[in-house]
Every structure is written in C-alpha cells, then in structure tokens.
Design an enzyme around this catalytic site. Structure first.
Site, PDB file in Angstrom:
ATOM      1  N   LYS A  12      20.259 -24.268  20.012  1.00  0.00           N
ATOM      2  CA  LYS A  12      20.761 -23.611  18.801  1.00  0.00           C
ATOM      3  C   LYS A  12      19.729 -22.642  18.204  1.00  0.00           C
ATOM      4  CE  LYS A  12      23.949 -27.354  17.421  1.00  0.00           C
ATOM      5  NZ  LYS A  12      24.302 -28.286  16.301  1.00  0.00           N
ATOM      6  N   TYR A  52      33.968 -24.445  17.452  1.00  0.00           N
ATOM      7  CA  TYR A  52      33.879 -25.651  16.613  1.00  0.00           C
ATOM      8  C   TYR A  52      35.210 -25.979  15.921  1.00  0.00           C
ATOM      9  CZ  TYR A  52      28.799 -26.612  16.828  1.00  0.00           C
ATOM     10  OH  TYR A  52      27.527 -26.988  17.199  1.00  0.00           O
ATOM     11  N   ASN A 115      19.755 -28.932  14.046  1.00  0.00           N
ATOM     12  CA  ASN A 115      19.364 -30.050  14.905  1.00  0.00           C
ATOM     13  C   ASN A 115      19.127 -29.637  16.360  1.00  0.00           C
ATOM     14  OD1 ASN A 115      21.997 -29.699  15.596  1.00  0.00           O
ATOM     15  ND2 ASN A 115      22.710 -31.698  14.923  1.00  0.00           N
ATOM     16  N   HIS A 118      23.201 -28.582  21.003  1.00  0.00           N
ATOM     17  CA  HIS A 118      24.580 -29.066  21.093  1.00  0.00           C
ATOM     18  C   HIS A 118      24.781 -29.661  22.477  1.00  0.00           C
ATOM     19  CE1 HIS A 118      28.986 -29.164  21.137  1.00  0.00           C
ATOM     20  NE2 HIS A 118      28.871 -28.718  22.379  1.00  0.00           N
ATOM     21  N   GLU A 129      34.460 -26.592  27.100  1.00  0.00           N
ATOM     22  CA  GLU A 129      33.318 -25.839  26.553  1.00  0.00           C
ATOM     23  C   GLU A 129      32.649 -24.967  27.618  1.00  0.00           C
ATOM     24  OE1 GLU A 129      30.809 -28.743  24.585  1.00  0.00           O
ATOM     25  OE2 GLU A 129      32.231 -28.954  22.931  1.00  0.00           O
TER      26      GLU A 129
HETATM   27  P1  IDP Z   1      27.042 -33.533  17.477  1.00  0.00           P
HETATM   28  O1  IDP Z   1      26.444 -32.152  17.522  1.00  0.00           O
HETATM   29  O2  IDP Z   1      25.999 -34.607  17.512  1.00  0.00           O
HETATM   30  O3  IDP Z   1      28.126 -33.730  18.514  1.00  0.00           O
HETATM   31  P2  IDP Z   1      29.196 -33.323  15.525  1.00  0.00           P
HETATM   32  O4  IDP Z   1      29.665 -34.445  14.674  1.00  0.00           O
HETATM   33  O5  IDP Z   1      30.072 -32.891  16.662  1.00  0.00           O
HETATM   34  O6  IDP Z   1      27.720 -33.703  16.051  1.00  0.00           O
HETATM   35  O7  IDP Z   1      28.946 -32.100  14.558  1.00  0.00           O
HETATM   36  C1  IDP Z   1      28.711 -30.805  15.077  1.00  0.00           C
HETATM   37  C2  IDP Z   1      27.544 -30.194  14.351  1.00  0.00           C
HETATM   38  O8  IDP Z   1      27.895 -30.025  12.987  1.00  0.00           O
HETATM   39  C3  IDP Z   1      26.283 -31.060  14.325  1.00  0.00           C
HETATM   40  O9  IDP Z   1      25.475 -30.884  15.462  1.00  0.00           O
HETATM   41  C4  IDP Z   1      25.598 -30.586  13.079  1.00  0.00           C
HETATM   42  O10 IDP Z   1      24.850 -29.404  13.340  1.00  0.00           O
HETATM   43  C5  IDP Z   1      26.751 -30.238  12.168  1.00  0.00           C
HETATM   44  N1  IDP Z   1      27.020 -31.335  11.254  1.00  0.00           N
HETATM   45  C6  IDP Z   1      27.595 -32.533  11.539  1.00  0.00           C
HETATM   46  N2  IDP Z   1      27.709 -33.302  10.448  1.00  0.00           N
HETATM   47  C7  IDP Z   1      27.195 -32.580   9.426  1.00  0.00           C
HETATM   48  C8  IDP Z   1      27.020 -32.829   8.024  1.00  0.00           C
HETATM   49  O11 IDP Z   1      27.367 -33.888   7.491  1.00  0.00           O
HETATM   50  N3  IDP Z   1      26.445 -31.821   7.299  1.00  0.00           N
HETATM   51  C9  IDP Z   1      26.054 -30.641   7.847  1.00  0.00           C
HETATM   52  N4  IDP Z   1      26.201 -30.366   9.179  1.00  0.00           N
HETATM   53  C10 IDP Z   1      26.762 -31.318   9.946  1.00  0.00           C
HETATM   54 MG    MG Z   2      29.987 -32.841  18.713  1.00  0.00          MG
END
Ligand code: IDP
Ligand code: MG
Length: 136
Positions: A12, A52, A115, A118, A129
């Site tokens: 990312k 997304y 983070n 992905h 994807e």
């Molecule tokens: P993942 O990336 O671990 O699969 P997902 O639940 O699919 O997590 O969420 C996609 C992305 O959305 C996450 O990687 C993160 O960057 C963002 N995200 C998820 N939950 C939150 C939140 O509560 N606040 C802000 N960003 C979030």
């Molecule tokens: Mg995810």
C-alpha cells in the site's frame, strides 16, 4: 497432496512511500512465496472504489479508497502452497497493534488504515482480485 494457490498482494501507499517494497518482497520470498506477476501503479479513486466494493457500507470506505489511490502501490500475484492463508498469516492482523511479532503489519504498519499490505481473504476472492489487476 500439494495445494498450490495464487493470491493477490498489494504493498500500500504508506509502505511504497517509505521505500519498503524491497524489504516486504524479501519477507514473501523468505516464506517461500514466488512473485509471479508484479507491477507498480497508481490507481484512480474510482478504481479503488470498485476494488473495495465489499466495504462500501463501512464508515471508513471513503477514506480507504482515497488512501489506496493516494500514491503508488505495488500489486503482485504470489504463488505458494496454501498461498491465501499463509499470506494472511504473514501479513498479520488488520490493526498493526494486534499483529503478531514477525508479521509485515507488526513490523511496518503504522495504523489500522496505513497497514502497509493488502492480501486476498479467500481463494475465490483471490481469483477476482487477480483478474481485477492483471486481466489484459
Ligand atoms: P484486511 O485488509 O485485513 O483484509 P478488511 O477488514 O478487509 O481488512 O479491511 C480492508 C482495509 O480497510 C484494511 O486493510 C484497513 O486498511 C481498512 N480498515 C479496516 N477496518 C478499518 C477501521 O475500522 N478503520 C479504518 N480503516 C479500516
Ligand atoms: Mg480484506
């Protein structure tokens, strides 16, 4: 029995911006992943919104899509035995504060939104994807 899978990984903007793509790719290779396709791109916000779409009802959807399209990303197809789950394990928990030692998000993640990586969450979504980024 072998179970070779493909999964989609994205480095990312927060990580590409800090020039961490080489180190993160080394972490994949050290865990036995082959990087079979790779490209560095920047996407439009509208493309991030499509990518997304499963999160469109979430309160963070708009910020998430703005963020993913805010700078260059490195998109990769990774191949390995049980690639989907093993990549999720190597990435660590979505929130870097909850991620285990030795995971990419523990090492490099800044916050739940920044983070660093992905990864597809199922074999089915990996196919979707991979097609999204590499169907020509
Ligand atoms: P993942 O990336 O671990 O699969 P997902 O639940 O699919 O997590 O969420 C996609 C992305 O959305 C996450 O990687 C993160 O960057 C963002 N995200 C998820 N939950 C939150 C939140 O509560 N606040 C802000 N960003 C979030
Ligand atoms: Mg995810």
């Amino acid at each position: 029995m072998s179970n070779i899978e493909l999964t989609l990984s994205i480095i990312k903007p927060d990580a590409v911006e800090r020039n961490l793509d080489i180190e993160i790719k080394e972490m994949f290779k050290n865990k036995g992943f082959s990087i079979v396709k790779e490209k560095k791109i920047q996407i439009e916000k509208s493309e991030a919104e499509k990518f997304y779409k499963v999160h469109e009802t979430k309160p963070f959807y708009n910020d998430l899509c703005a963020y993913l399209s805010s700078g260059p990303i490195v998109v990769m197809v990774l191949e390995k035995e049980n690639a989907v789950l093993d990549n999720r394990e190597l990435m660590g928990a979505t929130n870097p504060n909850d991620a285990e030692e030795g995971t990419i998000r523990k090492k490099y993640g800044i916050s739940i939104d920044k983070n660093s990586v992905h990864g597809s969450d199922s074999v089915e979504n990996a196919k979707i994807e991979i097609d999204f980024f590499f169907k020509d």
